[in-house]
Enzyme design. Structure first.
Site, PDB file in Angstrom:
ATOM      1  N   GLY A  75      -8.532  -7.019  -3.368  1.00 57.95           N
ATOM      2  CA  GLY A  75      -8.971  -7.873  -2.270  1.00 57.95           C
ATOM      3  C   GLY A  75      -7.880  -8.798  -1.752  1.00 57.95           C
ATOM      4  O   GLY A  75      -6.809  -8.918  -2.348  1.00 57.95           O
TER       5      GLY A  75
ATOM      6  N   PRO B 284      -1.383   3.591  -1.007  1.00 58.06           N
ATOM      7  CA  PRO B 284      -0.925   4.978  -0.855  1.00 58.06           C
ATOM      8  C   PRO B 284       0.534   5.065  -0.406  1.00 58.06           C
ATOM      9  O   PRO B 284       1.049   4.137   0.216  1.00 58.06           O
ATOM     10  CB  PRO B 284      -1.858   5.556   0.213  1.00 58.06           C
ATOM     11  CG  PRO B 284      -2.471   4.394   0.897  1.00 58.06           C
ATOM     12  CD  PRO B 284      -2.409   3.220  -0.022  1.00 58.06           C
TER      13      PRO B 284
ATOM     14  N   HIS C 147       0.607   1.797  12.350  1.00 60.77           N
ATOM     15  CA  HIS C 147       1.934   2.418  12.394  1.00 60.77           C
ATOM     16  C   HIS C 147       2.433   2.631  13.822  1.00 60.77           C
ATOM     17  O   HIS C 147       3.440   3.298  14.018  1.00 60.77           O
ATOM     18  CB  HIS C 147       1.933   3.737  11.604  1.00 60.77           C
ATOM     19  CG  HIS C 147       1.886   3.525  10.116  1.00 60.77           C
ATOM     20  ND1 HIS C 147       1.785   4.558   9.212  1.00 60.77           N
ATOM     21  CD2 HIS C 147       1.940   2.390   9.373  1.00 60.77           C
ATOM     22  CE1 HIS C 147       1.763   4.069   7.980  1.00 60.77           C
ATOM     23  NE2 HIS C 147       1.848   2.759   8.044  1.00 60.77           N
ATOM     24  N   THR C 148       1.766   2.071  14.773  1.00 60.21           N
ATOM     25  CA  THR C 148       2.324   1.954  16.123  1.00 60.21           C
ATOM     26  C   THR C 148       3.444   0.911  16.117  1.00 60.21           C
ATOM     27  O   THR C 148       4.224   0.810  17.061  1.00 60.21           O
ATOM     28  CB  THR C 148       1.232   1.545  17.140  1.00 60.21           C
ATOM     29  OG1 THR C 148       1.820   1.436  18.435  1.00 60.21           O
ATOM     30  CG2 THR C 148       0.603   0.189  16.803  1.00 60.21           C
TER      31      THR C 148
ATOM     32  N   ASN D 116       6.116  -2.029  -2.592  1.00 53.37           N
ATOM     33  CA  ASN D 116       6.539  -3.244  -1.892  1.00 53.37           C
ATOM     34  C   ASN D 116       8.025  -3.537  -2.026  1.00 53.37           C
ATOM     35  O   ASN D 116       8.651  -4.050  -1.093  1.00 53.37           O
ATOM     36  CB  ASN D 116       5.748  -4.448  -2.427  1.00 53.37           C
ATOM     37  CG  ASN D 116       4.275  -4.371  -2.069  1.00 53.37           C
ATOM     38  OD1 ASN D 116       3.923  -3.975  -0.957  1.00 53.37           O
ATOM     39  ND2 ASN D 116       3.412  -4.722  -3.013  1.00 53.37           N
TER      40      ASN D 116
ATOM     41  N   THR E  72       7.395   3.180  21.355  1.00 55.76           N
ATOM     42  CA  THR E  72       7.158   1.742  21.582  1.00 55.76           C
ATOM     43  C   THR E  72       6.909   1.024  20.250  1.00 55.76           C
ATOM     44  O   THR E  72       5.773   0.613  19.962  1.00 55.76           O
ATOM     45  CB  THR E  72       5.929   1.537  22.505  1.00 55.76           C
ATOM     46  OG1 THR E  72       4.829   2.319  21.984  1.00 55.76           O
ATOM     47  CG2 THR E  72       6.197   1.944  23.928  1.00 55.76           C
TER      48      THR E  72
ATOM     49  N   HIS F 161      -1.299  -4.701   2.358  1.00 57.22           N
ATOM     50  CA  HIS F 161      -0.840  -4.608   0.968  1.00 57.22           C
ATOM     51  C   HIS F 161      -1.428  -5.718   0.093  1.00 57.22           C
ATOM     52  O   HIS F 161      -1.487  -5.575  -1.124  1.00 57.22           O
ATOM     53  CB  HIS F 161       0.686  -4.605   0.902  1.00 57.22           C
ATOM     54  CG  HIS F 161       1.281  -3.297   1.312  1.00 57.22           C
ATOM     55  ND1 HIS F 161       2.506  -2.860   0.875  1.00 57.22           N
ATOM     56  CD2 HIS F 161       0.808  -2.312   2.117  1.00 57.22           C
ATOM     57  CE1 HIS F 161       2.762  -1.665   1.390  1.00 57.22           C
ATOM     58  NE2 HIS F 161       1.756  -1.321   2.159  1.00 57.22           N
TER      59      HIS F 161
ATOM     60  N   SER G  38      -2.280 -12.385  -3.698  1.00 60.20           N
ATOM     61  CA  SER G  38      -1.574 -12.037  -4.940  1.00 60.20           C
ATOM     62  C   SER G  38      -0.209 -11.419  -4.612  1.00 60.20           C
ATOM     63  O   SER G  38       0.749 -11.578  -5.356  1.00 60.20           O
ATOM     64  CB  SER G  38      -2.403 -11.089  -5.800  1.00 60.20           C
ATOM     65  OG  SER G  38      -2.804  -9.956  -5.051  1.00 60.20           O
TER      66      SER G  38
ATOM     67  N   ARG H  99       1.520  -5.570   7.952  1.00 60.71           N
ATOM     68  CA  ARG H  99       1.523  -4.784   6.713  1.00 60.71           C
ATOM     69  C   ARG H  99       1.223  -5.645   5.479  1.00 60.71           C
ATOM     70  O   ARG H  99       0.586  -5.182   4.536  1.00 60.71           O
ATOM     71  CB  ARG H  99       2.889  -4.094   6.560  1.00 60.71           C
ATOM     72  CG  ARG H  99       2.923  -3.080   5.440  1.00 60.71           C
ATOM     73  CD  ARG H  99       4.239  -2.320   5.482  1.00 60.71           C
ATOM     74  NE  ARG H  99       4.285  -1.261   4.503  1.00 60.71           N
ATOM     75  CZ  ARG H  99       5.337  -1.021   3.728  1.00 60.71           C
ATOM     76  NH1 ARG H  99       6.408  -1.784   3.816  1.00 60.71           N
ATOM     77  NH2 ARG H  99       5.308  -0.024   2.874  1.00 60.71           N
TER      78      ARG H  99
ATOM     79  N   VAL I 116      -5.133  -4.589  -2.996  1.00 58.85           N
ATOM     80  CA  VAL I 116      -4.970  -4.803  -4.433  1.00 58.85           C
ATOM     81  C   VAL I 116      -5.935  -5.924  -4.847  1.00 58.85           C
ATOM     82  O   VAL I 116      -5.629  -7.097  -4.671  1.00 58.85           O
ATOM     83  CB  VAL I 116      -3.502  -5.163  -4.761  1.00 58.85           C
ATOM     84  CG1 VAL I 116      -3.313  -5.342  -6.251  1.00 58.85           C
ATOM     85  CG2 VAL I 116      -2.578  -4.090  -4.218  1.00 58.85           C
TER      86      VAL I 116
HETATM   87  C1  HEM Z   1      -2.985   5.174   5.380  1.00 55.03           C
HETATM   88  C2  HEM Z   1      -2.152   4.962   4.409  1.00 55.03           C
HETATM   89  C3  HEM Z   1      -0.807   4.346   4.609  1.00 55.03           C
HETATM   90  C4  HEM Z   1       0.356   4.820   4.109  1.00 55.03           C
HETATM   91  C5  HEM Z   1       0.531   6.057   3.242  1.00 55.03           C
HETATM   92  C6  HEM Z   1       1.399   3.937   4.564  1.00 55.03           C
HETATM   93  C7  HEM Z   1       2.733   4.093   4.273  1.00 55.03           C
HETATM   94  C8  HEM Z   1       3.759   3.386   4.854  1.00 55.03           C
HETATM   95  C9  HEM Z   1       5.152   3.641   4.637  1.00 55.03           C
HETATM   96  C10 HEM Z   1       5.708   4.712   3.703  1.00 55.03           C
HETATM   97  C11 HEM Z   1       5.849   2.788   5.425  1.00 55.03           C
HETATM   98  C12 HEM Z   1       7.362   2.681   5.531  1.00 55.03           C
HETATM   99  C13 HEM Z   1       7.878   1.738   4.472  1.00 55.03           C
HETATM  100  C14 HEM Z   1       9.375   1.776   4.302  1.00 55.03           C
HETATM  101  O1  HEM Z   1       9.976   2.810   4.561  1.00 55.03           O
HETATM  102  O2  HEM Z   1       9.950   0.758   3.857  1.00 55.03           O
HETATM  103  C15 HEM Z   1       4.894   1.971   6.130  1.00 55.03           C
HETATM  104  C16 HEM Z   1       5.207   0.986   7.035  1.00 55.03           C
HETATM  105  C17 HEM Z   1       4.274   0.221   7.677  1.00 55.03           C
HETATM  106  N1  HEM Z   1       2.918   0.190   7.439  1.00 55.03           N
HETATM  107 FE1  HEM Z   1       1.881   1.581   6.413  1.00 55.03          FE
HETATM  108  N2  HEM Z   1       0.859   2.953   5.345  1.00 55.03           N
HETATM  109  C18 HEM Z   1      -0.493   3.155   5.397  1.00 55.03           C
HETATM  110  C19 HEM Z   1      -1.418   2.356   6.040  1.00 55.03           C
HETATM  111  C20 HEM Z   1      -1.109   1.188   6.693  1.00 55.03           C
HETATM  112  C21 HEM Z   1      -2.082   0.206   7.149  1.00 55.03           C
HETATM  113  C22 HEM Z   1      -3.591   0.332   6.930  1.00 55.03           C
HETATM  114  C23 HEM Z   1      -1.393  -0.781   7.756  1.00 55.03           C
HETATM  115  C24 HEM Z   1      -1.905  -2.039   8.390  1.00 55.03           C
HETATM  116  C25 HEM Z   1      -3.131  -2.227   8.832  1.00 55.03           C
HETATM  117  C26 HEM Z   1       0.009  -0.417   7.705  1.00 55.03           C
HETATM  118  C27 HEM Z   1       1.038  -1.117   8.292  1.00 55.03           C
HETATM  119  C28 HEM Z   1       2.350  -0.736   8.256  1.00 55.03           C
HETATM  120  C29 HEM Z   1       3.373  -1.313   9.109  1.00 55.03           C
HETATM  121  C30 HEM Z   1       3.149  -2.316  10.215  1.00 55.03           C
HETATM  122  C31 HEM Z   1       4.584  -0.721   8.732  1.00 55.03           C
HETATM  123  C32 HEM Z   1       5.985  -1.035   9.268  1.00 55.03           C
HETATM  124  C33 HEM Z   1       6.570  -2.147   8.430  1.00 55.03           C
HETATM  125  C34 HEM Z   1       7.973  -2.585   8.768  1.00 55.03           C
HETATM  126  O3  HEM Z   1       8.495  -2.339   9.857  1.00 55.03           O
HETATM  127  O4  HEM Z   1       8.575  -3.212   7.897  1.00 55.03           O
HETATM  128  N3  HEM Z   1       0.138   0.762   7.029  1.00 55.03           N
HETATM  129  N4  HEM Z   1       3.619   2.358   5.760  1.00 55.03           N
END
Ligand code: HEM
Ligand SMILES: *[C@@H]1O[C@H](CO)[C@@H](O)[C@H](O)[C@H]1NC(C)=O
Length: 316
Positions: A64, A155, A185-186, A86, A235, A58, A68, A54, A62
């Site tokens: 590129g 987003p 998000h897997t 963040n 998983t 992030h 940052s 993640r 922002v």
């Molecule tokens: C498509 C738009 C996306 C949205 C709206 C989004 C939103 C979110 C949100 C709301 C969470 C939970 C954060 C929390 O509750 O603290 C999350 C977690 C996460 N996101 Fe996304 N995300 C997006 C795309 C991505 C992308 C592109 C990646 C990486 C290539 C990513 C990787 C992750 C990962 C791995 C987690 C779990 C982090 C953890 O366990 O701490 N996400 N995301």
């Protein structure tokens, strides 16, 4: 003619500026230094892989991938890490610090923090069962943060499909990239405040799944906001295509996730990935490479190789 030449120049700076061989002579032990640290961080805390993947997203979204995101608050700026989305959410910074110190020991002053984030994200995916690929390198680190842009351009879980498409197109990523990258998000966890509305107020959700969520996450806003649930309930520490299988069954915990399979233009791709892990993996790699080359910072005077990822280098 002049226009054509300008375009060609921009394009070649963009893709030729980054290279898989960038450190092959200046830091030949780079990959063998980074990977064991990623591996042991994940062994210690299985969620760390999610954190590291993640961070790359992030950072890159922002202005590129310029590290940052890693900067702490300083007298003349606020860190991106300290604004939504963040704050109290992004994790893994201390592992990046640990990798950076180890890399500084083998090749001091050579490898940017932005490239370390890219390598750590790539290693994570491979370690957790996902695809492996050669990562593009040669980015420099920014000397400033963009907290306002971070708050606007990453987003949130409230985003509609149109908004997701718009945000990704702002980063030169198309719908296929959006759907493939969302497969990240897997892995990982989300906090109750990010999925409360979905499990209590939405109806395009699997009943049993919503009930399991409600058992964890209290209905009243402000109570239990930080309680965690796995985004992929089956998983959460394996990089596979179960995220898409969940969406097809209306088991996406985040509103934004389920938007990708809710009767719109991206449904068919979600279906494809749910049936073919191979095509998900292929498109994920392509999209990670594209995301990694958003607006790269490749030359001074605006970029530098930071010594400590949390601070810009002192000028004197
Ligand atoms: C498509 C738009 C996306 C949205 C709206 C989004 C939103 C979110 C949100 C709301 C969470 C939970 C954060 C929390 O509750 O603290 C999350 C977690 C996460 N996101 Fe996304 N995300 C997006 C795309 C991505 C992308 C592109 C990646 C990486 C290539 C990513 C990787 C992750 C990962 C791995 C987690 C779990 C982090 C953890 O366990 O701490 N996400 N995301
Ligand atoms: C972030 O954006 C939200 C909504 O766009 C706004 O309400 C909030 O004040 C912003 N926060 C910061 C710290 O910039």
């Amino acid at each position: 003619m002049a226009i054509f030449m300008t375009l060609a120049l921009v394009a070649s700076t963009d893709s030729a500026g980054l290279s898989t061989a960038f450190y092959s002579s200046s830091c030949p032990k780079l990959f063998s230094t980074v990977k064991p640290i990623v591996q042991s961080a994940i062994n210690k805390n299985p969620r760390m892989g999610a954190c590291l993947l993640r961070l790359f997203f992030h950072d890159c979204f922002v202005n590129g991938c310029d590290a940052s995101l890693l900067l702490d608050d300083a007298p003349n700026f606020i860190g991106e890490k300290n604004v939504p989305p963040n704050k109290n959410s992004a994790c893994g910074f201390e592992v990046i610090d640990q990798i950076k110190s180890a890399v500084e020991r083998v090749c001091p002053g050579r490898v940017s923090c932005a490239d370390i984030v890219a390598i750590a994200a790539r290693d994570t995916v491979g370690i957790l069962g996902g695809p492996k690929w050669e990562v593009q390198l040669g980015r420099l680190d920014a000397r400033a943060t963009n907290p306002i842009i971070a708050n606007i351009s990453i987003p949130t879980s409230k985003a509609s499909l149109n908004e997701l498409i718009l945000r990704f197109s702002g980063a030169a990523l198309n719908q296929r990239d959006l759907v493939a990258l969302s497969g990240a998000h897997t892995l990982g966890q989300a906090q109750c405040y990010n999925f409360r509305k979905r499990i209590y107020n939405e109806d395009n959700i699997n009943n049993d799944f919503a009930e399991q969520g409600r058992a964890k996450c209290p209905k009243t806003p402000g109570s239990g906001d930080a309680i965690l649930a796995s985004i992929d309930a089956e998983t959460p520490t394996v990089f596979d295509n179960s995220y898409y299988k969940n969406l097809v069954q209306k088991k996406g915990p985040l509103h934004s996730d389920q938007q990708l399979f809710s009767g719109g233009q991206t449904d068919s791709l979600v279906k494809t990935y749910s049936e073919s892990q191979e095509s998900f993996f292929m498109d994920f790699v392509i999209a990670m490479l594209k995301m990694g080359s958003i607006n790269p910072l490749i030359g001074p005077p605006f970029g530098e190789v930071r010594v400590i990822c949390r601070r810009i280098n002192p000028l004197f």
